[in-house]
Design a protein around this motif. Structure first.
Motif, PDB file in Angstrom:
ATOM      1  N   ARG A   1      -2.105   8.027  12.781  1.00 15.31           N
ATOM      2  CA  ARG A   1      -2.400   8.115  14.221  1.00 15.31           C
ATOM      3  C   ARG A   1      -2.485   9.572  14.670  1.00 15.31           C
ATOM      4  NH1 ARG A   1       0.584   3.274  13.845  1.00 15.31           N
ATOM      5  NH2 ARG A   1      -0.575   1.530  14.717  1.00 15.31           N
ATOM      6  N   ALA A   2      -1.678  10.428  14.059  1.00  7.85           N
ATOM      7  CA  ALA A   2      -1.684  11.853  14.423  1.00  7.85           C
ATOM      8  C   ALA A   2      -2.993  12.539  14.055  1.00  7.85           C
ATOM      9  CB  ALA A   2      -0.508  12.567  13.751  1.00  7.85           C
ATOM     10  N   ILE A   3      -3.733  11.964  13.108  1.00  7.13           N
ATOM     11  CA  ILE A   3      -5.029  12.550  12.751  1.00  7.13           C
ATOM     12  C   ILE A   3      -6.195  11.692  13.262  1.00  7.13           C
ATOM     13  CG2 ILE A   3      -4.142  13.862  10.783  1.00  7.13           C
ATOM     14  CD1 ILE A   3      -5.403  11.706   8.948  1.00  7.13           C
ATOM     15  N   GLY A   4      -5.884  10.778  14.178  1.00  2.00           N
ATOM     16  CA  GLY A   4      -6.937  10.034  14.865  1.00  2.00           C
ATOM     17  C   GLY A   4      -7.348   8.721  14.245  1.00  2.00           C
ATOM     18  N   LEU A   5      -6.607   8.190  13.293  1.00  2.00           N
ATOM     19  CA  LEU A   5      -6.947   6.907  12.683  1.00  2.00           C
ATOM     20  C   LEU A   5      -5.910   5.875  13.130  1.00  2.00           C
ATOM     21  CD1 LEU A   5      -8.875   5.433  10.736  1.00  2.00           C
ATOM     22  CD2 LEU A   5      -7.273   5.968   8.911  1.00  2.00           C
ATOM     23  N   ASP A   6      -6.352   4.855  13.844  1.00  2.00           N
ATOM     24  CA  ASP A   6      -5.407   3.847  14.319  1.00  2.00           C
ATOM     25  C   ASP A   6      -5.852   2.435  13.960  1.00  2.00           C
ATOM     26  OD1 ASP A   6      -7.507   3.638  16.057  1.00  2.00           O
ATOM     27  OD2 ASP A   6      -6.337   3.977  17.874  1.00  2.00           O
ATOM     28  N   ALA A   7      -6.649   2.314  12.932  1.00  2.00           N
ATOM     29  CA  ALA A   7      -7.102   1.007  12.471  1.00  2.00           C
ATOM     30  C   ALA A   7      -6.974   0.970  10.950  1.00  2.00           C
ATOM     31  CB  ALA A   7      -8.542   0.771  12.920  1.00  2.00           C
ATOM     32  N   GLY A   8      -7.803   0.172  10.298  1.00  2.00           N
ATOM     33  CA  GLY A   8      -7.780   0.101   8.836  1.00  2.00           C
ATOM     34  C   GLY A   8      -6.494  -0.492   8.320  1.00  2.00           C
ATOM     35  N   VAL A   9      -5.879   0.199   7.370  1.00  2.00           N
ATOM     36  CA  VAL A   9      -4.682  -0.327   6.722  1.00  2.00           C
ATOM     37  C   VAL A   9      -3.548  -0.539   7.725  1.00  2.00           C
ATOM     38  CG1 VAL A   9      -3.622   1.881   6.035  1.00  2.00           C
ATOM     39  CG2 VAL A   9      -3.283  -0.164   4.621  1.00  2.00           C
ATOM     40  N   LEU A  10      -3.554   0.178   8.819  1.00  3.61           N
ATOM     41  CA  LEU A  10      -2.508   0.019   9.830  1.00  3.61           C
ATOM     42  C   LEU A  10      -2.538  -1.367  10.467  1.00  3.61           C
ATOM     43  CD1 LEU A  10      -2.646   3.496  11.578  1.00  3.61           C
ATOM     44  CD2 LEU A  10      -1.043   2.704   9.816  1.00  3.61           C
ATOM     45  N   GLU A  11      -3.665  -2.057  10.367  1.00  3.40           N
ATOM     46  CA  GLU A  11      -3.796  -3.399  10.938  1.00  3.40           C
ATOM     47  C   GLU A  11      -3.264  -4.492  10.018  1.00  3.40           C
ATOM     48  OE1 GLU A  11      -7.794  -2.703  13.581  1.00  3.40           O
ATOM     49  OE2 GLU A  11      -8.049  -3.134  11.447  1.00  3.40           O
ATOM     50  N   GLN A  12      -2.862  -4.127   8.815  1.00  2.00           N
ATOM     51  CA  GLN A  12      -2.402  -5.120   7.845  1.00  2.00           C
ATOM     52  C   GLN A  12      -0.948  -5.504   8.101  1.00  2.00           C
ATOM     53  OE1 GLN A  12      -4.827  -6.473   6.201  1.00  2.00           O
ATOM     54  NE2 GLN A  12      -6.145  -4.893   7.064  1.00  2.00           N
ATOM     55  N   ASP A  13      -0.555  -6.623   7.533  1.00  2.00           N
ATOM     56  CA  ASP A  13       0.798  -7.151   7.713  1.00  2.00           C
ATOM     57  C   ASP A  13       1.808  -6.426   6.836  1.00  2.00           C
ATOM     58  OD1 ASP A  13      -0.155  -9.049   9.491  1.00  2.00           O
ATOM     59  OD2 ASP A  13      -0.518 -10.534   7.926  1.00  2.00           O
ATOM     60  N   GLU A  14       3.061  -6.819   7.006  1.00  2.00           N
ATOM     61  CA  GLU A  14       4.170  -6.386   6.160  1.00  2.00           C
ATOM     62  C   GLU A  14       4.359  -4.865   6.195  1.00  2.00           C
ATOM     63  OE1 GLU A  14       3.959  -8.187   2.243  1.00  2.00           O
ATOM     64  OE2 GLU A  14       2.819  -9.842   3.073  1.00  2.00           O
ATOM     65  N   HIS A  15       4.800  -4.363   7.315  1.00  2.00           N
ATOM     66  CA  HIS A  15       4.998  -2.930   7.479  1.00  2.00           C
ATOM     67  C   HIS A  15       6.290  -2.471   6.802  1.00  2.00           C
ATOM     68  CE1 HIS A  15       1.900  -2.255  10.791  1.00  2.00           C
ATOM     69  NE2 HIS A  15       1.682  -3.444  10.266  1.00  2.00           N
ATOM     70  N   PRO A  16       6.273  -1.278   6.193  1.00  2.00           N
ATOM     71  CA  PRO A  16       7.464  -0.763   5.511  1.00  2.00           C
ATOM     72  C   PRO A  16       8.459  -0.159   6.495  1.00  2.00           C
ATOM     73  CG  PRO A  16       5.690   0.820   5.345  1.00  2.00           C
ATOM     74  CD  PRO A  16       5.117  -0.393   6.025  1.00  2.00           C
TER      75      PRO A  16
ATOM     76  N   PHE B   1       0.838  -1.199   0.000  1.00  2.00           N
ATOM     77  CA  PHE B   1       0.000   0.000   0.000  1.00  2.00           C
ATOM     78  C   PHE B   1       0.874   1.250   0.000  1.00  2.00           C
ATOM     79  CE2 PHE B   1      -2.305   3.263   2.389  1.00  2.00           C
ATOM     80  CZ  PHE B   1      -3.631   3.154   1.993  1.00  2.00           C
ATOM     81  N   GLU B   2       1.843   1.283   0.904  1.00  2.00           N
ATOM     82  CA  GLU B   2       2.701   2.461   1.028  1.00  2.00           C
ATOM     83  C   GLU B   2       3.650   2.619  -0.161  1.00  2.00           C
ATOM     84  OE1 GLU B   2       3.022   5.047   4.112  1.00  2.00           O
ATOM     85  OE2 GLU B   2       1.195   4.559   3.008  1.00  2.00           O
ATOM     86  N   ALA B   3       4.154   1.521  -0.701  1.00  2.00           N
ATOM     87  CA  ALA B   3       5.027   1.617  -1.877  1.00  2.00           C
ATOM     88  C   ALA B   3       4.253   2.215  -3.054  1.00  2.00           C
ATOM     89  CB  ALA B   3       5.589   0.241  -2.237  1.00  2.00           C
TER      90      ALA B   3
ATOM     91  N   ALA C   1      13.876   2.699   4.677  1.00  2.00           N
ATOM     92  CA  ALA C   1      14.684   2.361   3.498  1.00  2.00           C
ATOM     93  C   ALA C   1      13.790   2.095   2.286  1.00  2.00           C
ATOM     94  CB  ALA C   1      15.577   1.161   3.791  1.00  2.00           C
ATOM     95  N   MET C   2      12.655   1.440   2.509  1.00  2.00           N
ATOM     96  CA  MET C   2      11.726   1.191   1.399  1.00  2.00           C
ATOM     97  C   MET C   2      11.202   2.509   0.843  1.00  2.00           C
ATOM     98  SD  MET C   2       7.874   0.043   0.930  1.00  2.00           S
ATOM     99  CE  MET C   2       7.593   1.753   1.258  1.00  2.00           C
ATOM    100  N   TYR C   3      10.786   3.414   1.740  1.00  2.00           N
ATOM    101  CA  TYR C   3      10.290   4.712   1.279  1.00  2.00           C
ATOM    102  C   TYR C   3      11.344   5.431   0.450  1.00  2.00           C
ATOM    103  CZ  TYR C   3       6.259   4.532   4.462  1.00  2.00           C
ATOM    104  OH  TYR C   3       5.089   4.200   5.095  1.00  2.00           O
ATOM    105  N   GLN C   4      12.551   5.492   0.954  1.00  2.00           N
ATOM    106  CA  GLN C   4      13.603   6.227   0.260  1.00  2.00           C
ATOM    107  C   GLN C   4      13.923   5.595  -1.095  1.00  2.00           C
ATOM    108  OE1 GLN C   4      14.679   9.258   1.108  1.00  2.00           O
ATOM    109  NE2 GLN C   4      13.181   9.082   2.760  1.00  2.00           N
ATOM    110  N   ALA C   5      13.927   4.282  -1.147  1.00  2.00           N
ATOM    111  CA  ALA C   5      14.198   3.609  -2.420  1.00  2.00           C
ATOM    112  C   ALA C   5      13.121   3.949  -3.447  1.00  2.00           C
ATOM    113  CB  ALA C   5      14.285   2.099  -2.205  1.00  2.00           C
ATOM    114  N   VAL C   6      11.848   3.834  -3.068  1.00  2.00           N
ATOM    115  CA  VAL C   6      10.762   4.133  -4.014  1.00  2.00           C
ATOM    116  C   VAL C   6      10.766   5.605  -4.387  1.00  2.00           C
ATOM    117  CG1 VAL C   6       8.256   4.093  -4.376  1.00  2.00           C
ATOM    118  CG2 VAL C   6       9.377   2.172  -3.216  1.00  2.00           C
ATOM    119  N   LEU C   7      11.031   6.490  -3.430  1.00  2.00           N
ATOM    120  CA  LEU C   7      11.129   7.925  -3.751  1.00  2.00           C
ATOM    121  C   LEU C   7      12.190   8.186  -4.810  1.00  2.00           C
ATOM    122  CD1 LEU C   7      10.803   9.483  -0.192  1.00  2.00           C
ATOM    123  CD2 LEU C   7       9.316   9.999  -2.143  1.00  2.00           C
ATOM    124  N   ASN C   8      13.238   7.368  -4.796  1.00  2.00           N
ATOM    125  CA  ASN C   8      14.333   7.542  -5.755  1.00  2.00           C
ATOM    126  C   ASN C   8      14.201   6.655  -6.987  1.00  2.00           C
ATOM    127  OD1 ASN C   8      16.033   9.574  -4.467  1.00  2.00           O
ATOM    128  ND2 ASN C   8      16.125   8.082  -2.803  1.00  2.00           N
TER     129      ASN C   8
END
Length: 179
Positions: free
Chosen positions: A72-87, A46-48, A90-97
């Motif tokens: 979480r900072a905007i009050g959402l602590d469920a949904g996609v955050l409950e899914q497996d395989e957290h980034p 999802f995040e990639a 390093a993954m963010y930086q690689a995809v950004l580049n």
């Protein structure tokens, strides 16, 4: 900002709805938050896909956004955050580049799908070889979900960037170019 916006010091994500088209903006905000609230996709995939879409859109806050931290900072602590395989960062930086080499085959085809949806929807729609490859890795349900999530990221990221709202947000890390 490219349109006037009254100061909103208590809002990490300024809303144009207080001044402009509240019905349209509130509906768009609901659509934008739906992937975060209801997605069943693995969070890393999802995040990639989201970060690859942010690069296409040029949205600064979107490139700096990290769902685990910022939802979480905007009050959402469920949904996609409950899914497996957290980034990880390093993954963010690689995809950004533009480096997709650390992603799994499944993640990589999903990112390529989101990128093509944002850059070449007509080519994507007619590329049967790509669709065959995509369907080897994602179910129809996952493809539909990813399509709507990508549409939400494309729409709201482009709105934020074009109107300059991305530079007025105080959420999502430093307000500088992430890549």
């Amino acid at each position: 900002m490219r349109v006037a916006l009254d100061p909103q010091p208590d809002s990490p994500i300024p809303s144009l709805a207080a001044q402009y088209s509240p019905e349209i903006i509130k509906a768009a905000d609901g659509f934008a938050m739906s992937p975060y609230r209801f997605s069943k996709l693995p969070l890393r995939m999802f995040e990639a896909c989201r970060i690859a879409t942010a690069v296409i859109n040029g949205c600064v806050v979107c490139k700096n956004w990290r769902s685990e931290r910022d939802l979480r900072a905007i009050g959402l602590d469920a949904g996609v955050l409950e899914q497996d395989e957290h980034p990880d960062e390093a993954m963010y930086q690689a995809v950004l580049n533009g480096d997709l080499s650390a992603l799994s085959d499944r993640e990589r085809i999903a990112v390529r799908y989101s990128q093509r949806m944002g850059q070449d929807p007509q080519g994507l729609a007619s590329d049967e070889a790509f669709w065959a490859e995509l369907k080897q890795h994602l179910s129809d349900a996952e493809i539909v979900e990813l399509t709507y999530a990508t549409a939400a990221w494309m729409a709201m990221g482009r709105v934020a960037h074009v109107l300059g709202v991305d530079m007025a947000c105080s959420i999502g890390g430093p307000l500088t170019e992430a890549a």
